[in-house]
Scaffold this motif. Structure first.
Motif, mmCIF file in Angstrom:
data_model
loop_
_atom_site.group_PDB
_atom_site.id
_atom_site.type_symbol
_atom_site.label_atom_id
_atom_site.label_comp_id
_atom_site.label_asym_id
_atom_site.label_seq_id
_atom_site.Cartn_x
_atom_site.Cartn_y
_atom_site.Cartn_z
ATOM 1 N N ALA A 621 2.364 -12.452 -6.111
ATOM 2 C CA ALA A 621 1.957 -12.556 -7.515
ATOM 3 C C ALA A 621 1.472 -11.215 -8.046
ATOM 4 O O ALA A 621 1.812 -10.808 -9.172
ATOM 5 C CB ALA A 621 0.865 -13.613 -7.654
ATOM 6 N N GLN A 622 0.663 -10.512 -7.243
ATOM 7 C CA GLN A 622 0.186 -9.199 -7.666
ATOM 8 C C GLN A 622 1.338 -8.207 -7.787
ATOM 9 O O GLN A 622 1.393 -7.393 -8.715
ATOM 10 C CB GLN A 622 -0.837 -8.670 -6.644
ATOM 11 N N GLY A 623 2.274 -8.284 -6.869
ATOM 12 C CA GLY A 623 3.399 -7.365 -6.881
ATOM 13 C C GLY A 623 4.284 -7.526 -8.096
ATOM 14 O O GLY A 623 4.812 -6.542 -8.637
ATOM 15 N N GLY A 647 7.202 2.676 -3.766
ATOM 16 C CA GLY A 647 6.845 2.700 -2.357
ATOM 17 C C GLY A 647 6.714 4.115 -1.825
ATOM 18 O O GLY A 647 7.351 5.049 -2.327
ATOM 19 N N ARG A 648 5.882 4.291 -0.792
ATOM 20 C CA ARG A 648 5.652 5.622 -0.228
ATOM 21 C C ARG A 648 6.690 5.995 0.821
ATOM 22 O O ARG A 648 7.042 7.164 0.979
ATOM 23 C CB ARG A 648 4.255 5.672 0.411
ATOM 24 N N GLY A 649 7.120 5.005 1.588
ATOM 25 C CA GLY A 649 8.023 5.310 2.698
ATOM 26 C C GLY A 649 7.781 4.347 3.844
ATOM 27 O O GLY A 649 7.700 3.139 3.644
ATOM 28 N N VAL A 650 7.610 4.876 5.050
ATOM 29 C CA VAL A 650 7.366 4.042 6.231
ATOM 30 C C VAL A 650 5.861 3.889 6.437
ATOM 31 O O VAL A 650 5.153 4.890 6.596
ATOM 32 C CB VAL A 650 7.997 4.657 7.490
ATOM 33 N N LEU A 672 5.130 -4.222 2.386
ATOM 34 C CA LEU A 672 6.479 -4.583 1.959
ATOM 35 C C LEU A 672 6.546 -4.824 0.455
ATOM 36 O O LEU A 672 7.502 -4.386 -0.208
ATOM 37 C CB LEU A 672 6.940 -5.838 2.699
ATOM 38 N N MET A 673 5.554 -5.519 -0.091
ATOM 39 C CA MET A 673 5.581 -5.816 -1.520
ATOM 40 C C MET A 673 5.546 -4.530 -2.341
ATOM 41 O O MET A 673 6.132 -4.459 -3.431
ATOM 42 C CB MET A 673 4.395 -6.720 -1.884
ATOM 43 N N ALA A 674 4.883 -3.510 -1.825
ATOM 44 C CA ALA A 674 4.800 -2.234 -2.545
ATOM 45 C C ALA A 674 6.082 -1.419 -2.416
ATOM 46 O O ALA A 674 6.165 -0.317 -2.969
ATOM 47 C CB ALA A 674 3.608 -1.429 -2.032
ATOM 48 N N GLY A 675 7.065 -1.936 -1.689
ATOM 49 C CA GLY A 675 8.337 -1.239 -1.580
ATOM 50 C C GLY A 675 8.473 -0.356 -0.368
ATOM 51 O O GLY A 675 9.424 0.428 -0.261
ATOM 52 N N ASN A 676 7.537 -0.462 0.569
ATOM 53 C CA ASN A 676 7.620 0.326 1.794
ATOM 54 C C ASN A 676 8.397 -0.421 2.865
ATOM 55 O O ASN A 676 8.456 -1.651 2.870
ATOM 56 C CB ASN A 676 6.206 0.610 2.333
ATOM 57 N N SER A 677 8.948 0.311 3.796
ATOM 58 C CA SER A 677 9.400 -0.302 5.038
ATOM 59 C C SER A 677 8.233 -0.225 6.019
ATOM 60 O O SER A 677 7.311 0.582 5.849
ATOM 61 C CB SER A 677 10.634 0.409 5.594
ATOM 62 N N VAL A 678 8.254 -1.079 7.045
ATOM 63 C CA VAL A 678 7.069 -1.243 7.892
ATOM 64 C C VAL A 678 7.441 -1.228 9.368
ATOM 65 O O VAL A 678 8.424 -1.852 9.785
ATOM 66 C CB VAL A 678 6.335 -2.573 7.563
ATOM 67 N N ALA A 976 1.207 2.525 -2.676
ATOM 68 C CA ALA A 976 2.260 3.050 -3.545
ATOM 69 C C ALA A 976 1.930 4.441 -4.045
ATOM 70 O O ALA A 976 0.789 4.899 -3.994
ATOM 71 C CB ALA A 976 2.455 2.102 -4.733
ATOM 72 N N THR A 977 2.947 5.098 -4.543
ATOM 73 C CA THR A 977 2.765 6.336 -5.302
ATOM 74 C C THR A 977 2.941 6.011 -6.778
ATOM 75 O O THR A 977 3.577 5.014 -7.142
ATOM 76 C CB THR A 977 3.793 7.396 -4.899
ATOM 77 N N GLU A 978 2.383 6.852 -7.624
ATOM 78 C CA GLU A 978 2.494 6.648 -9.066
ATOM 79 C C GLU A 978 3.421 7.710 -9.659
ATOM 80 O O GLU A 978 3.383 8.874 -9.251
ATOM 81 C CB GLU A 978 1.119 6.745 -9.728
ATOM 82 N N GLN A 979 4.191 7.269 -10.601
ATOM 83 C CA GLN A 979 5.099 8.201 -11.276
ATOM 84 C C GLN A 979 5.038 7.948 -12.788
ATOM 85 O O GLN A 979 5.166 6.813 -13.233
ATOM 86 C CB GLN A 979 6.540 8.000 -10.797
#
Length: 999
Positions: A621-623, A647-650, A672-678, A976-979
């Motif tokens: 929900a937050q994502g 996402g930042r990355g790994v 994962l929700m933030a777009g990273n792989s884990v 996450a990173t911000e852009q």
């Protein structure tokens, strides 16, 4: 007809509409009957409103101090706690705190009743001392300055005693019997209730048993020669007779409590008294009926018509209970008494069902449904005469009038009222129906014991929907008071309160609440246990990954990041929600794993599974909100500014063994929700749970190349955190390991990557003299010993005000003694094993040292294996505890009320800031503690473990972690990173939108 070996069963929380439909169809009587009910109820209400009681009662107090006012609420809290405060300093602080919350100084007394006037005068005078002000002639101002704090204290205490004396028949049974003696005319009927909380210790239970036994003897000797039902009675509380009156301890309860209840019943039979078993919480209903049925089956009770029980009409199973009790009476060829009440703990039942994530509520959510069900139950009971002798406990004039109409002229029943309430209504009833019987339910006990009872009565009868409160309000029209419950409900679809969501919808529309199981519902518990027992569990060892395999996992995750990071937030969220669904669908499998690999008790395993599901749904929900759409930023015209999260990355996720499913999945799903792989590395002690969780996420839609499992000990964790390609680490564990990871990350060349760490703490709780000892005991035992003390949030250091320390420590130790330690797969187990031999050895060494350095208050005994029994040590100084002790060991320190600041300084000096408990009724004290200490989670007047996702975001600061809080609104952004993208939209020749705008 029930068999004694066939226990009571009924749906625990059925749908309101399904119950309402048949009740509504049969609710209305004939027009002549309804007209008679109106006339009777009107006469009773007018009697209540016309009454000029020189002493006063609940109705007068509610008119004077409505609970919707600050004065009413302050009075309630004062009544609940003041008389148990032994020291002057705390009492003065408490009085000042509460009387400062309302305007008692300028409170205009509206009542002529002595009780109300005396209380109002005492409270007003006390408030003037606290907030001195001059009257026109200056007399009050000079008076209060001379009186000072001791007089304030005495006056306020006296006001509380005055109230207590009115609502409690006597502090001893002898005093109660003296007050109950008839002064003239007909002998009154009484049922005496020995006040007190449920037993927490074996000594509590014995004290209550002895009090009941003594009271039965005293009442019996004074009862005279009247036959039943016109004889006095006594009410007993099963939870007062056993320290673990709970469903999971059923075998022990049946073995130990049934003989106790039978003993008391036999004593009551010897004097032919009415002996009533009081009703308790909904989750104890089935257990209560088991105890009652087993007791009734004893042949020694044959031929006695005085045994009875209370049934709560606000419970949806009330009619089923009546039928079950009638079946018992027929089977055993007995006559029984049944007290029908509406119910006393409605708000608690609502909260409990929400916390447990049940499908519905065991009680009705609308007062009119309770009233409607009460009448249906009354009709059923009246039809069962003479095998059942109904006792109708109510202060509602409309209910009384309806029961009278239903009963007809045949008799064989009685009404009941609480002592101190309903005098006017029942005096009028007695005048109109001289032969009608009414019994007074009379509390007996010390003023200190009456506090919780009195506050509960005021809360029940002071609520806006309460008939007593409405009848006391002259502004409420008679037609409103005569409106039938069926007309208020009108249709089945309106049976449920529109503003009280079902437990599953508590967090709607954002997400669904995780689904729980009510252990008090035998069918649900038995079904769950059978499914768990049938689960095969593969406990064969899992080989540790090699450094090469760990590095390969990072490389593979780096490859998987590109596609997963471009996957839409909606798709990522859907995978997490599917994972939550699969978790609940496979609850028995994961619970079995948690018990067999993690050493979790059933309750802890179910709670952890629910927390894991909550993490999945909450982060989904937050994502959606954070990653689903870009956020437009303000700026000048002709320019677009948009902020997005990426996402930042790994991410490397390193989780602990104490929550091998919930924390593991919480870390992984957030990343994962933030777009990273884990790359997830679970604790070396619990790899199988992690393996199953990863398989589940893959099945739910997370690509295999976006989530990798690497098992092993700390050395493998070190390999992962040192890898040059990782973009962040999320870690839960010890402060020492967190420091090591931090140094490793800081020493690397390349990008600076974040560490999100949640570590432990020397978690403290402060209990002052205003706290209720039974509540403190429950919360300390839960916080310190549940999960064998192996929670980051567990209580390690308890500070107790020295004025009440002896009693509290004794009660806590006694309650700890009643905990069962052993196999976590046994439903009756409260404390399972510690995680491994290494942990046991550390704890055993600490306990051995404490036995030489501290005062031992309690040392439990544990079976062979990785078990550590609860221990309670008293330290001379808080500084003696210098590190977190991760197990069931509680350290206690006494403090003087005037030295509270020293205690706060000692807590601050530890450097930890994870959880803190405060037990106090003084708001200023609570506020000062919260302001003084920088602690992640502060819990006031409750236990300090079991933080709920999205409700109590969890995490600390200082030596307890970096933040942001897990399960909170700021957590995902840290992954996450911000852009920000800025576009000059006016670059192509001008700002068309501005030029085209209208004036």
């Amino acid at each position: 007809m029930p068999n004694i070996s066939s226990p009571f069963t009924a749906a625990y929380a059925p749908d309101d509409a399904e119950i309402a439909a048949p009740l509504l169809r049969t609710a209305h009587l004939t027009p002549p009957q309804e007209a008679r009910i109106d006339r009777t109820a009107t006469r009773l209400i007018e009697a209540v409103r016309k009454r000029d009681d020189r002493l006063g009662g609940v109705e007068d107090m509610l008119r004077e101090f409505a609970l919707s006012t600050k004065e009413g609420l302050a009075l309630m809290v004062l009544a609940e706690a003041l008389l148990r405060v032994p020291d002057a300093r705390t009492a003065d602080q408490f009085i000042e705190d509460k009387l400062g919350e309302g305007d008692f100084v300028h409170h205009e007394t509206k009542s002529s009743a002595f009780l109300v006037n005396a209380s109002a005068w005492a409270l007003g005078l006390s408030a003037r001392v606290i907030q001195p002000g001059e009257t026109p002639d200056g007399t009050i101002g000079r008076l209060v300055k001379r009186l000072g704090a001791p007089a304030v204290r005495a006056a306020t205490r006296q006001a509380m005693r005055l109230m207590g004396n009115h609502f409690v028949l006597g502090e001893t049974i002898e005093q109660a019997l003296e007050r109950a003696r008839p002064r003239s005319g007909q002998q009154p009927r009484y049922s005496f209730d020995m006040l007190g909380e449920g037993a927490r210790t074996a000594s509590d239970a014995k004290r209550y048993f002895d009090a009941y036994a003594s009271a039965i003897l005293t009442i019996g000797k004074a009862a005279g020669e009247r036959p039943l039902p016109d004889r006095p009675g006594i009410s007993v509380k099963l939870s007062a007779l056993h320290p673990r009156f709970e469903v999971i301890s059923r075998e022990r309860v049946m073995k130990e409590l049934v003989p106790q209840l039978l003993d008391l019943a036999q004593r009551a039979k010897a004097y032919d008294l009415n002996f009533t078993v009081d009703a308790e919480e909904a989750d104890r209903l089935e257990l209560s009926l088991d105890v009652i049925a087993a007791t009734l089956a004893d042949a020694s009770l044959a031929g006695w018509d005085g045994f009875g029980l209370a049934i709560q009409a606000y419970q949806k199973r009330a009619v089923a209970v009546i039928d079950y009790v009638d079946g018992l009476a027929r089977l055993l060829d007995r006559k029984l008494m049944v007290r029908l009440v509406k119910g006393a703990y409605w708000d608690t039942e609502i909260k409990r069902a929400q916390e447990r994530g049940l499908d519905g509520y065991p009680v009705f959510t609308r007062k009119a449904m309770t009233d409607l069900n009460y009448v249906a139950c009354a009709s059923r009971l009246l039809a069962l005469r003479p095998r059942i002798f109904p006792q109708f406990a109510t202060h509602n004039a409309l209910t009384v009038a309806t029961v009278l109409e239903l009963a007809g002229e045949s008799g064989g029943f009685e009404f009941q009222r609480l002592h101190g309430m309903g005098e006017a209504l029942y005096e009028q009833l007695a005048q109109d129906h001289p032969k009608l019987a009414c019994r007074t339910y009379a509390p007996v006990g010390s003023h200190r014991d009456l506090l919780a009872y009195l506050v509960r009565r005021l809360l029940e009868n002071g609520a806006n929907s309460s008939f007593v409160a409405l009848a006391a309000d002259y502004r409420v029209a008679m037609t409103a008071l005569l409106q039938r419950p069926a007309d208020i409900i009108a249709k089945p679809q309106a049976a449920h309160h529109p503003k009280i969501p079902l437990p599953r919808d508590l967090f709607a529309p954002e997400r669904r609440n995780s689904r729980g199981v009510e252990f008090g519902e035998r069918a649900a518990l038995d079904h769950l246990l059978a499914e768990i027992a049938a689960e095969p569990t593969d406990l064969t060892p899992i080989a540790d990954a090699t450094p090469e395999q760990a590095n390969a996992a990072v490389a593979a995750a780096r490859t998987g990041f590109a596609a997963w990071s471009r996957t839409s937030a909606g798709t990522r969220a859907a995978a997490l929600e599917q994972a939550a669904h699969l978790l609940e669908q496979r609850a028995p499998h994961f619970i079995a794993l948690l018990q067999r690999e993690g050493g979790k008790t059933l309750d802890d395993a179910l709670s952890e599974l629910r927390e894991a599901a909550d993490f999945c749904r909450y982060y989904a929900a937050q994502g959606r909100k954070l990653f689903g759409t870009a956020e437009a930023m303000p700026g000048p015209t002709g320019e677009s500014n948009v902020l997005t999260l990426r996402g930042r990355g790994v991410f490397v996720a390193i989780s602990p063994w104490n929550f091998p499913l919930a924390i593991f999945l919480g870390q992984v799903t957030a990343a994962l929700m933030a777009g990273n792989s884990v790359v997830a590395k679970p604790a070396e002690q619990t790899p199988r749970i992690a393996r199953e969780a990863v398989r589940l996420l893959h099945e739910a839609g997370v690509p295999a190349n976006a989530l990798h499992l690497v098992t092993g000990d700390g050395r493998i964790g070190a390999v992962l955190t040192a890898h040059s390609d990782i973009a962040g680490v999320v870690f839960t564990g010890s402060t020492e390991v967190a420091r090591t990871i931090n140094r490793t990350l800081a020493a690397k060349d390349g990008p600076i990557v974040p560490l999100i760490a949640e570590t432990g703490g020397i978690n403290a709780m402060i209990a002052d003299a205003t706290a209720l000892p039974e509540q403190v005991t429950d919360d300390v035992v839960t916080s310190a010993f549940r999960s064998a003390g192996q929670r980051c949030s567990a209580l390690r250091l308890l500070f107790v005000q020295e004025d009440v320390a002896d009693r509290m420590i004794e009660m806590i130790a006694g309650a700890a003694r009643e905990l069962k330690i052993g196999n976590p797969s046994d439903v009756a187990t409260h404390i399972g094993p510690v995680i491994d031999n290494e942990a046991k050895q550390r704890l055993d060494a600490h306990i051995a040292r404490m036995k030489t350095e501290a005062r031992l208050h309690f040392a439990g005994s544990a079976p062979a294996g990785c078990f550590v029994a609860p221990h309670i040590f008293e330290l001379a100084d808080a500084g003696k505890l210098t590190e977190e002790v991760f197990g069931p060991v509680l350290h206690v320190v006494r403090y003087r009320a005037e030295h509270l600041e020293r205690i706060l300084a000692a807590i601050a000096r530890t450097g930890y800031g994870l959880t803190l408990g405060v037990h106090s009724r003084i708001d200023d004290t609570v506020d000062a503690i919260v302001e003084r200490l920088s602690v992640g989670n502060v819990y006031v007047n409750r236990n300090m473990i079991g933080a709920v996702v999205g409700v109590q975001p969890f995490g600390g600061n200082g030596l307890s972690g970096t933040g942001p809080k897990a399960g909170g609104p700021h957590y995902l952004a840290r992954f996450a990173t911000e852009q920000t993208v800025t576009i000059n939209t006016a670059a192509a020749g001008g700002n068309a939108a501005l030029l085209a705008g209208e004036e």
